[in-house]
Write a protein that holds these residues in place. Structure first.
Motif, PDB file in Angstrom:
ATOM      1  N   SER A   4      -5.995 -18.448 -12.718  1.00  0.00           N
ATOM      2  CA  SER A   4      -4.748 -17.751 -12.988  1.00  0.00           C
ATOM      3  C   SER A   4      -5.016 -16.532 -13.862  1.00  0.00           C
ATOM      4  N   LYS A   5      -4.126 -15.555 -13.812  1.00  0.00           N
ATOM      5  CA  LYS A   5      -4.276 -14.395 -14.679  1.00  0.00           C
ATOM      6  C   LYS A   5      -3.878 -14.725 -16.108  1.00  0.00           C
ATOM      7  N   ASP A   6      -3.094 -15.768 -16.304  1.00  0.00           N
ATOM      8  CA  ASP A   6      -2.653 -16.172 -17.629  1.00  0.00           C
ATOM      9  C   ASP A   6      -3.549 -17.283 -18.170  1.00  0.00           C
TER      10      ASP A   6
END
Length: 137
Positions: A4-6
């Motif tokens: 995920s980007k987070d």
């Protein structure tokens, strides 16, 4: 490398693996329930892709459903095995995890594509297609 980007801090060393296991567990639960809900719609003559569009705007929405026809359904065994191992080690009874383990094994990308776009597909060895008659049978 992250999926995920987070990135979320969820606790002490090892907590990230637990968080990932929980996330992947829900993905596989959603995979099985998505197939079953769309198969039910298909059986009663509701176009599965149209049903998917409705679900994406309702409480039935889930991240798995949004990209359902793109998943390859090839990595579930390690995920579910980890969840079942964690449950056993933690003295937890998780019957849905055990059932999900069995329900996701026959799901393939090809069958999901057929479920969404063709007249019939196969789930748990059963052909799923619209019945000849309507709901009043």
């Amino acid at each position: 490398m992250g999926y995920s980007k987070d990135a979320e801090h969820v606790g002490a060393l090892g907590a990230g693996q637990i968080a990932k296991a929980c996330n992947n567990y829900l993905h596989w639960v959603h995979s099985a329930s998505n197939v079953e809900a769309l198969a039910l719609a298909k059986r009663y003559g509701v176009d599965a892709e149209k049903m998917r569009e409705v679900l994406l705007k309702s409480p039935g929405d889930n991240g798995t459903l949004r990209n359902f026809d793109r998943y390859r359904f090839t990595w579930h065994e390690n995920d579910i095995d980890l969840v079942l191992d964690l449950a056993q080690d933690g003295d937890l009874i998780l019957p849905m995890a055990a059932l999900t383990d069995q329900l996701v094994k026959p799901i393939t990308q090809g069958e999901v594509v057929r479920l969404l776009g063709e007249e019939s597909c196969v789930y748990l060895g059963q052909t799923v297609a619209a019945r000849e008659a309507g709901l009043d049978d």
